[in-house]
Write an enzyme that holds these catalytic residues in place. Structure first.
Site, mmCIF file in Angstrom:
data_model
loop_
_atom_site.group_PDB
_atom_site.id
_atom_site.type_symbol
_atom_site.label_atom_id
_atom_site.label_comp_id
_atom_site.label_asym_id
_atom_site.label_seq_id
_atom_site.Cartn_x
_atom_site.Cartn_y
_atom_site.Cartn_z
ATOM 1 N N ASP A 1 16.257 14.066 -0.974
ATOM 2 C CA ASP A 1 16.396 15.332 -0.255
ATOM 3 C C ASP A 1 17.589 16.077 -0.827
ATOM 4 O O ASP A 1 18.491 15.468 -1.420
ATOM 5 C CB ASP A 1 16.589 15.094 1.246
ATOM 6 N N SER A 2 17.590 17.385 -0.621
ATOM 7 C CA SER A 2 18.712 18.185 -1.101
ATOM 8 C C SER A 2 19.982 17.937 -0.296
ATOM 9 O O SER A 2 21.072 18.321 -0.720
ATOM 10 C CB SER A 2 18.358 19.680 -1.043
ATOM 11 N N CYS B 1 11.955 16.771 1.312
ATOM 12 C CA CYS B 1 12.532 18.116 1.377
ATOM 13 C C CYS B 1 11.387 19.104 1.221
ATOM 14 O O CYS B 1 10.636 19.030 0.240
ATOM 15 C CB CYS B 1 13.556 18.305 0.264
ATOM 16 N N ASN B 2 11.240 20.002 2.177
ATOM 17 C CA ASN B 2 10.136 20.952 2.126
ATOM 18 C C ASN B 2 10.224 21.874 0.925
ATOM 19 O O ASN B 2 9.242 22.130 0.234
ATOM 20 C CB ASN B 2 10.112 21.772 3.420
ATOM 21 N N GLU C 1 23.169 19.513 11.924
ATOM 22 C CA GLU C 1 24.171 18.847 11.105
ATOM 23 C C GLU C 1 25.493 18.684 11.836
ATOM 24 O O GLU C 1 26.301 17.816 11.485
ATOM 25 C CB GLU C 1 24.344 19.605 9.788
ATOM 26 N N CYS D 1 10.543 21.384 9.117
ATOM 27 C CA CYS D 1 11.853 21.171 8.495
ATOM 28 C C CYS D 1 12.321 19.786 8.912
ATOM 29 O O CYS D 1 12.164 19.389 10.082
ATOM 30 C CB CYS D 1 12.853 22.228 8.962
ATOM 31 N N HIS E 1 15.122 18.714 9.541
ATOM 32 C CA HIS E 1 16.170 18.717 10.567
ATOM 33 C C HIS E 1 15.598 18.780 11.983
ATOM 34 O O HIS E 1 16.240 18.348 12.936
ATOM 35 C CB HIS E 1 17.095 19.923 10.382
#
Length: 288
Positions: A27-28, A90-91, A170, A204, A206
């Site tokens: 993932d980024s 990661c989308n 986050e 997403c 998140h």
């Protein structure tokens, strides 16, 4: 023993050896840890490697060419650890890079998060009316809209970028009045009271952290689809079809890599995993 039996035994031994190789998850940043967690819970005996390119996050503001370059660099680094499967958690990276990764690493199983999420939403909907919430880059690129359209051409898709949910996740602000008010503001543009979606796709990585709030706001009749869970199911299916599920009964190993600010990665990552990250299991690496 005949030649056929001998060759079969060799093949079986090779499969068993390969099955113990780790799954690489990229993932980024830290959002893909929701995918990592889902895979870990579904396949607890698999060995997992996670790489978060926190030095260059966010990817959503980059050009597709740059996203592809960064993603291929990360994938190549994970292959240094002799992985048996690559998961793009990661989308943005999935949308820009998945076909290229499949071509570059033909001997590697490769999965992204968009197709399994879209397929799960199509299976969940009862009226073909699906709401999608994701980041601005994912919504703008219409990755989920297109994927849903390929599976369920007559579906009605309403998409909304929910940018502020990312920093809230986050920071660990996943409940309480601030998170609820922000989520309500976004959802009010999807659920207007007239022919509302019956399914909400979390597009997403998140957003699974806000599942309880989202379900409260949408009501129990709306089915919430988590792309992380759908991706974990796809990973299990692909490994099973390739006879690469780890046959060991022992718990799998867990290793994390980050490209910047190891301490921040550990602190933020704990919000996504729901537990403290092990200090010894987190390494700082350079992709250059």
């Amino acid at each position: 023993m005949s030649n056929y039996s001998f060759e079969a035994a060799l093949r079986k031994g090779q499969v068993l050896q390969n099955s113990e190789k780790p799954i690489g998850i990229f993932d980024s940043g830290v959002g893909g840890l929701t995918v990592f967690k889902a895979i870990s819970e579904l396949l607890p005996n698999e060995n997992l490697l996670y790489l978060g390119d926190t030095a260059r996050v966010p990817y959503g503001t980059r050009s597709r060419e740059t996203i592809r370059k960064y993603t291929e660099m990360a994938a190549a680094r994970l292959t240094d650890y002799n992985i048996k499967m690559l998961v793009i958690a990661c989308n943005t990276a999935t949308s820009a890079s998945l076909p290229g990764l499949e071509s570059r690493f033909p001997d590697l199983l490769v999965a992204g998060v968009i197709e399994p999420g879209a397929a799960a939403a199509c299976a969940a909907t009862s009226r073909g009316h699906i709401g999608v919430i994701a980041t601005e880059a994912t919504i703008r690129g219409q990755a989920y809209q297109k994927a849903i359209g390929r599976i369920l051409p007559k579906a009605t898709v309403v998409a909304k970028a929910c940018t502020l949910l990312v920093p809230l996740a986050e920071e660990g602000w996943i409940d309480g009045p601030i998170a609820e008010n922000v989520a309500q503001k976004y959802l009010s543009e999807i659920f207007t009271g007239a022919d509302d979606p019956d399914t909400l796709l979390l597009g997403c990585t998140h957003f699974p952290l806000f599942r309880n709030i989202l379900q409260k706001l949408t009501g129990p009749a709306v089915r919430i689809v988590d792309s992380a869970l759908a991706t974990a199911s796809l990973v299990r299916e692909m490994l099973a079809q390739a006879c690469l599920l780890n046959q060991s009964a022992a718990p799998g190993s867990r290793q994390f890599f980050t490209t910047d600010n190891r301490e921040r990665f550990m602190a933020t990552g704990g919000h996504f995993l729901g537990e403290l990250m092990p200090d010894a299991g987190v390494r700082l690496i350079n992709l250059q």
